[in-house]
Scaffold this motif. Structure first.
Motif, PDB file in Angstrom:
ATOM      1  N   TYR A   1       0.457  -1.397   0.085  1.00  0.00           N
ATOM      2  CA  TYR A   1       0.174  -0.070  -0.576  1.00  0.00           C
ATOM      3  C   TYR A   1       1.028   1.324  -0.179  1.00  0.00           C
TER       4      TYR A   1
ATOM      5  N   THR B   1       0.490   5.962   1.465  1.00  0.00           N
ATOM      6  CA  THR B   1      -0.081   6.489   1.439  1.00  0.00           C
ATOM      7  C   THR B   1       0.269   8.181   1.311  1.00  0.00           C
TER       8      THR B   1
ATOM      9  N   SER C   1       1.011  13.420  -1.623  1.00  0.00           N
ATOM     10  CA  SER C   1      -0.247  12.407  -2.187  1.00  0.00           C
ATOM     11  C   SER C   1      -0.667  12.768  -3.537  1.00  0.00           C
TER      12      SER C   1
ATOM     13  N   THR D   1       1.478   9.681  -4.954  1.00  0.00           N
ATOM     14  CA  THR D   1       0.734   8.322  -5.070  1.00  0.00           C
ATOM     15  C   THR D   1      -0.042   8.004  -6.376  1.00  0.00           C
TER      16      THR D   1
ATOM     17  N   ALA E   1      -4.276   5.219  -0.631  1.00  0.00           N
ATOM     18  CA  ALA E   1      -4.922   6.091   0.764  1.00  0.00           C
ATOM     19  C   ALA E   1      -3.902   7.678   0.396  1.00  0.00           C
ATOM     20  N   SER E   2      -4.844   9.128  -0.233  1.00  0.00           N
ATOM     21  CA  SER E   2      -3.862  10.285  -1.131  1.00  0.00           C
ATOM     22  C   SER E   2      -4.570  11.150   0.036  1.00  0.00           C
ATOM     23  N   HIS E   3      -3.842  11.434   1.012  1.00  0.00           N
ATOM     24  CA  HIS E   3      -4.886  13.193   1.872  1.00  0.00           C
ATOM     25  C   HIS E   3      -3.953  14.381   0.949  1.00  0.00           C
TER      26      HIS E   3
ATOM     27  N   ILE F   1      -7.690   5.042   7.190  1.00  0.00           N
ATOM     28  CA  ILE F   1      -6.839   4.986   6.301  1.00  0.00           C
ATOM     29  C   ILE F   1      -6.622   3.029   6.476  1.00  0.00           C
TER      30      ILE F   1
END
Length: 175
Positions: free
Chosen positions: A25, A27, A33, A36, A51-53, A165
């Motif tokens: 995975y 992130t 982000s 990713t 999981a991108s923020h 996440i």
């Protein structure tokens, strides 16, 4: 070269330690982000979930030919002052990057690219949670976190952001 470096890290760690290569995975936050999304475009065969923020990606990427769909969660503060939630914007560092997606158009891009069906929306006091459940063996999700800017929210709907996440990505593995 960053893509090749990440691939070498995965291979190098897997050569030295017992790694389930079906459960890798990624992130990232802000510029991380954005990276990713490069991983999704260029190493989709290596990642089961992203999981991108607080980031985005170019409206017209140079290339994004995926080998397979990848589970995606994007988290973004509705009040982000650095990477606009609602507006597309021009990348300032390198002209060749071009305009960047607004967050709604970013999420729509990935839902369409991965062949997702209709979105389900769950609204609460702290976030609007969008779920695209019909994307084959993956899902696209988005948390629009209310009253949050370009910072890490401690929780989303009362659950630690870290746990949100992990709960998402850990559901997925490569075929």
């Amino acid at each position: 070269h960053d893509i090749e470096f990440v691939e070498a890290i995965i291979d190098g760690v897997a050569d030295q330690y017992p790694v389930d290569l079906k459960r890798v995975y990624a992130t990232g936050y802000s510029l991380g982000s954005m990276f990713t999304y490069e991983l999704m475009c260029h190493l989709s065969d290596r990642f089961a979930g992203i999981a991108s923020h607080a980031g985005t990606m170019p409206i017209n990427p140079n290339s994004c030919e995926m080998d397979r769909n990848v589970a995606l969660m994007h988290i973004h503060g509705a009040e982000d002052w650095l990477i606009s939630y609602t507006n597309s914007w021009g990348w300032k560092a390198w002209d060749e990057v071009g305009d960047m997606h607004s967050v709604p158009s970013l999420v729509a891009f990935w839902a369409e690219k991965q062949g997702c069906g209709a979105v389900e929306i769950f609204d609460s006091a702290s976030s609007e949670h969008q779920v695209y459940p019909d994307c084959g063996d993956v899902r696209v999700e988005h948390h629009k976190v209310k009253n949050v800017g370009h910072e890490w929210p401690m929780s989303i709907n009362g659950v630690s952001t870290h746990q949100v996440i992990w709960d998402f990505v850990s559901e997925f593995s490569n075929p």
